[in-house]
Scaffold this motif. Structure first.
Motif, mmCIF file in Angstrom:
data_model
loop_
_atom_site.group_PDB
_atom_site.id
_atom_site.type_symbol
_atom_site.label_atom_id
_atom_site.label_comp_id
_atom_site.label_asym_id
_atom_site.label_seq_id
_atom_site.Cartn_x
_atom_site.Cartn_y
_atom_site.Cartn_z
ATOM 1 N N THR A 43 20.889 -6.009 -10.533
ATOM 2 C CA THR A 43 19.704 -6.430 -9.756
ATOM 3 C C THR A 43 18.708 -5.501 -9.754
ATOM 4 O O THR A 43 18.770 -4.306 -10.235
ATOM 5 C CB THR A 43 20.288 -6.550 -8.382
ATOM 6 O OG1 THR A 43 20.975 -5.172 -7.915
ATOM 7 C CG2 THR A 43 21.420 -7.507 -8.198
ATOM 8 N N ARG A 44 17.600 -5.959 -9.358
ATOM 9 C CA ARG A 44 16.511 -4.863 -8.917
ATOM 10 C C ARG A 44 16.239 -4.703 -7.692
ATOM 11 O O ARG A 44 15.948 -5.724 -6.759
ATOM 12 C CB ARG A 44 14.866 -5.488 -9.624
ATOM 13 C CG ARG A 44 13.953 -4.488 -9.166
ATOM 14 C CD ARG A 44 12.713 -5.093 -9.812
ATOM 15 N NE ARG A 44 12.183 -6.371 -9.490
ATOM 16 C CZ ARG A 44 11.367 -7.046 -9.927
ATOM 17 N NH1 ARG A 44 10.518 -6.567 -10.973
ATOM 18 N NH2 ARG A 44 10.956 -8.242 -9.355
ATOM 19 N N MET A 45 16.784 -3.851 -6.898
ATOM 20 C CA MET A 45 16.952 -3.503 -5.612
ATOM 21 C C MET A 45 16.188 -2.200 -5.016
ATOM 22 O O MET A 45 15.606 -1.538 -5.906
ATOM 23 C CB MET A 45 18.365 -2.708 -5.379
ATOM 24 C CG MET A 45 18.990 -2.473 -4.054
ATOM 25 S SD MET A 45 18.554 -0.919 -3.513
ATOM 26 C CE MET A 45 19.609 0.156 -4.531
ATOM 27 N N ARG A 46 15.646 -2.469 -3.916
ATOM 28 C CA ARG A 46 14.763 -1.417 -3.340
ATOM 29 C C ARG A 46 15.389 -0.779 -2.216
ATOM 30 O O ARG A 46 16.091 -1.283 -1.516
ATOM 31 C CB ARG A 46 13.499 -2.250 -2.652
ATOM 32 C CG ARG A 46 12.611 -2.820 -3.621
ATOM 33 C CD ARG A 46 11.332 -3.557 -3.334
ATOM 34 N NE ARG A 46 11.814 -4.703 -2.316
ATOM 35 C CZ ARG A 46 10.970 -5.585 -2.063
ATOM 36 N NH1 ARG A 46 9.617 -5.551 -2.163
ATOM 37 N NH2 ARG A 46 11.531 -6.502 -1.168
ATOM 38 N N ALA A 47 15.054 0.396 -2.228
ATOM 39 C CA ALA A 47 15.593 1.496 -1.210
ATOM 40 C C ALA A 47 14.418 2.337 -0.557
ATOM 41 O O ALA A 47 13.850 2.864 -1.273
ATOM 42 C CB ALA A 47 16.714 2.220 -1.957
ATOM 43 N N VAL A 48 14.631 2.391 0.993
ATOM 44 C CA VAL A 48 13.440 2.889 1.504
ATOM 45 C C VAL A 48 13.976 4.171 1.633
ATOM 46 O O VAL A 48 15.210 4.510 2.657
ATOM 47 C CB VAL A 48 13.071 1.950 2.744
ATOM 48 C CG1 VAL A 48 11.882 2.940 3.281
ATOM 49 C CG2 VAL A 48 12.478 0.830 2.263
ATOM 50 N N LYS A 49 13.021 5.512 1.711
ATOM 51 C CA LYS A 49 13.628 6.670 1.878
ATOM 52 C C LYS A 49 12.246 7.283 2.771
ATOM 53 O O LYS A 49 11.319 7.426 1.947
ATOM 54 C CB LYS A 49 14.084 7.523 0.735
ATOM 55 C CG LYS A 49 14.395 9.095 1.125
ATOM 56 C CD LYS A 49 15.421 9.189 1.848
ATOM 57 C CE LYS A 49 15.674 10.693 2.344
ATOM 58 N NZ LYS A 49 16.892 10.889 3.250
ATOM 59 N N MET A 50 12.515 7.762 3.852
ATOM 60 C CA MET A 50 11.570 8.496 4.511
ATOM 61 C C MET A 50 11.503 10.241 4.291
ATOM 62 O O MET A 50 12.566 10.802 4.504
ATOM 63 C CB MET A 50 11.779 8.345 6.089
ATOM 64 C CG MET A 50 11.403 6.761 6.539
ATOM 65 S SD MET A 50 9.682 5.956 6.157
ATOM 66 C CE MET A 50 8.649 7.007 6.911
ATOM 67 N N VAL A 51 10.566 10.674 3.847
ATOM 68 C CA VAL A 51 10.345 12.057 3.881
ATOM 69 C C VAL A 51 9.192 12.422 4.671
ATOM 70 O O VAL A 51 7.905 12.280 4.166
ATOM 71 C CB VAL A 51 10.042 12.462 2.312
ATOM 72 C CG1 VAL A 51 9.958 14.051 2.159
ATOM 73 C CG2 VAL A 51 11.391 12.005 1.422
ATOM 74 N N GLY A 52 9.379 12.958 5.943
ATOM 75 C CA GLY A 52 8.450 13.257 6.787
ATOM 76 C C GLY A 52 7.622 12.072 7.097
ATOM 77 O O GLY A 52 8.374 10.874 7.498
ATOM 78 N N ASN A 53 6.326 12.105 6.900
ATOM 79 C CA ASN A 53 5.471 10.799 7.202
ATOM 80 C C ASN A 53 5.114 10.038 6.033
ATOM 81 O O ASN A 53 4.133 9.070 5.957
ATOM 82 C CB ASN A 53 4.366 11.112 7.958
ATOM 83 C CG ASN A 53 3.195 12.087 7.041
ATOM 84 O OD1 ASN A 53 3.571 12.627 6.035
ATOM 85 N ND2 ASN A 53 1.965 12.121 7.257
ATOM 86 N N ARG A 54 6.009 10.213 4.973
ATOM 87 C CA ARG A 54 5.743 9.368 3.581
ATOM 88 C C ARG A 54 7.022 8.687 3.428
ATOM 89 O O ARG A 54 7.990 8.997 3.380
ATOM 90 C CB ARG A 54 5.538 10.410 2.653
ATOM 91 C CG ARG A 54 4.263 11.638 2.675
ATOM 92 C CD ARG A 54 4.109 12.684 1.959
ATOM 93 N NE ARG A 54 2.961 13.394 2.003
ATOM 94 C CZ ARG A 54 1.803 13.483 1.483
ATOM 95 N NH1 ARG A 54 1.730 12.387 0.657
ATOM 96 N NH2 ARG A 54 0.864 13.960 1.761
ATOM 97 N N GLN A 55 6.582 7.497 3.009
ATOM 98 C CA GLN A 55 7.634 6.331 2.845
ATOM 99 C C GLN A 55 7.722 6.358 1.418
ATOM 100 O O GLN A 55 6.799 5.708 0.590
ATOM 101 C CB GLN A 55 7.494 5.007 3.547
ATOM 102 C CG GLN A 55 8.341 3.994 3.470
ATOM 103 C CD GLN A 55 8.104 2.809 4.183
ATOM 104 O OE1 GLN A 55 7.291 1.985 3.689
ATOM 105 N NE2 GLN A 55 8.740 2.798 5.325
ATOM 106 N N LEU A 56 8.846 6.613 0.840
ATOM 107 C CA LEU A 56 9.269 6.334 -0.737
ATOM 108 C C LEU A 56 9.839 5.055 -0.736
ATOM 109 O O LEU A 56 11.128 4.964 -0.410
ATOM 110 C CB LEU A 56 9.768 7.432 -1.148
ATOM 111 C CG LEU A 56 9.215 8.743 -1.485
ATOM 112 C CD1 LEU A 56 8.465 9.334 -0.098
ATOM 113 C CD2 LEU A 56 10.117 9.851 -2.040
#
Length: 299
Positions: A43-56
């Motif tokens: 699959t092509r899966m998306r994962a959201v990670k917050m690093v301070g005020n920056r969304q990866l």
């Protein structure tokens, strides 16, 4: 008002380089299945990670390899599509294997991207003096912003890498809620956990010709999940292998998958698995779409 940043990072690399393990470490929980066998991720899966005020927003892609089947081409196509849309590209390489031809071919395809990063993974399994020639060779292949030395399984170097990736995210509103999360649908996630156990207990090439589908999930009055899944195989011979003598193989797969589901979700569950022969499953559009891939019926 504080400025926010948000962007997409494509995680690409050869099969079995540790991309799924890295995603699991980044989110602190299992969201992508892991196997010692190659070409596990479909699959092509998306994962959201917050690093301070920056969304990866990480896009975990199928591994890059030489495709032969339609399914293979859809998997590699998903990886290349993720690259074209990314604000940054993170190439994950198994340091114990060094710079393979697959790595060389991949780097050529992405070398014009502005934000290129590379993670040499599994550095805990190789001598430090053996890493220097690999890093030197990589430096000559592309204009990397940084070369990271990491161990995804032990989380060595992962936090430093995350901060560097966060620093190149463009200013803009968050594209998802500001929490660590993945976009894998529950039914697909449950199917993937079972497919992981198929890879674990069934050997040789058979797992690559198997699909797992979660058909429905219900909950009884006591809060116990009833999960109904089918394991799709290409022929009767494959079906016999999956079931095993007296049903022992299928029971082993089902028990391991049920325990994993209960551990991951913190619920009680009953897993109902049956095996179905669908000779043409690899050429059916719905089997691609369910996994976030694009179907191309041409040979």
């Amino acid at each position: 008002m504080n400025e926010t940043y948000s962007g997409f990072i494509a995680i690409v690399g050869p099969t079995n380089a540790g991309k799924s393990t890295l995603i699991n470490q980044i989110l602190g929980r299992k969201v992508s299945i892991v196997s010692h066998k190659v070409q596990t991720t479909r699959t092509r899966m998306r994962a959201v990670k917050m690093v301070g005020n920056r969304q990866l927003i990480f896009v975990d892609t199928p591994g890059i390899f030489r495709p032969s089947r339609l399914l293979d081409r859809a998997m590699v196509g998903a990886a290349m599509d993720a690259i074209s849309d990314a604000d940054a590209i993170l190439v994950v390489i198994d340091a114990t294997k060094g710079i393979t031809q697959t790595v060389c071919d991949l780097v050529k395809k992405i070398s014009n991207h502005t934000n290129l990063f590379v993670a040499l993974n599994k550095v805990d399994a190789i001598r430090k003096q053996d890493l220097l020639p690999i890093a030197a060779q990589l430096s000559q292949m592309a204009q990397w912003r940084e070369i990271f030395m990491i161990s995804a399984s032990k989380r060595i170097g992962v936090d430093v890498m995350l901060q560097s990736l966060a620093d190149v995210m463009p200013a803009g509103p968050y594209m998802f809620d500001a929490v660590d999360a993945s976009d894998v649908p529950d039914t697909l996630y449950l199917a993937e956990l079972t497919r992981e156990k198929v890879y674990k207990y069934i050997h040789q090439e058979l797992p690559y010709h198997i699909n797992v589908v979660t058909e429905r999930v219900t909950m009884d009055e006591d809060g116990v999940l009833d999960i109904y899944q089918k394991i799709v195989v290409q022929n009767d011979a494959h079906k016999k292998i999956v079931i095993g003598r007296g049903g022992t193989q299928l029971q082993q797969i089902g028990t391991a998958a049920r325990h994993d589901i209960q551990d991951q979700w913190g619920v009680n569950a009953r897993l109902h698995i049956f095996v179905r022969v669908e000779a043409d499953w690899e050429n059916r559009a719905e089997n691609y779409e369910d996994q976030g891939l694009e179907f191309n019926g041409s040979k």
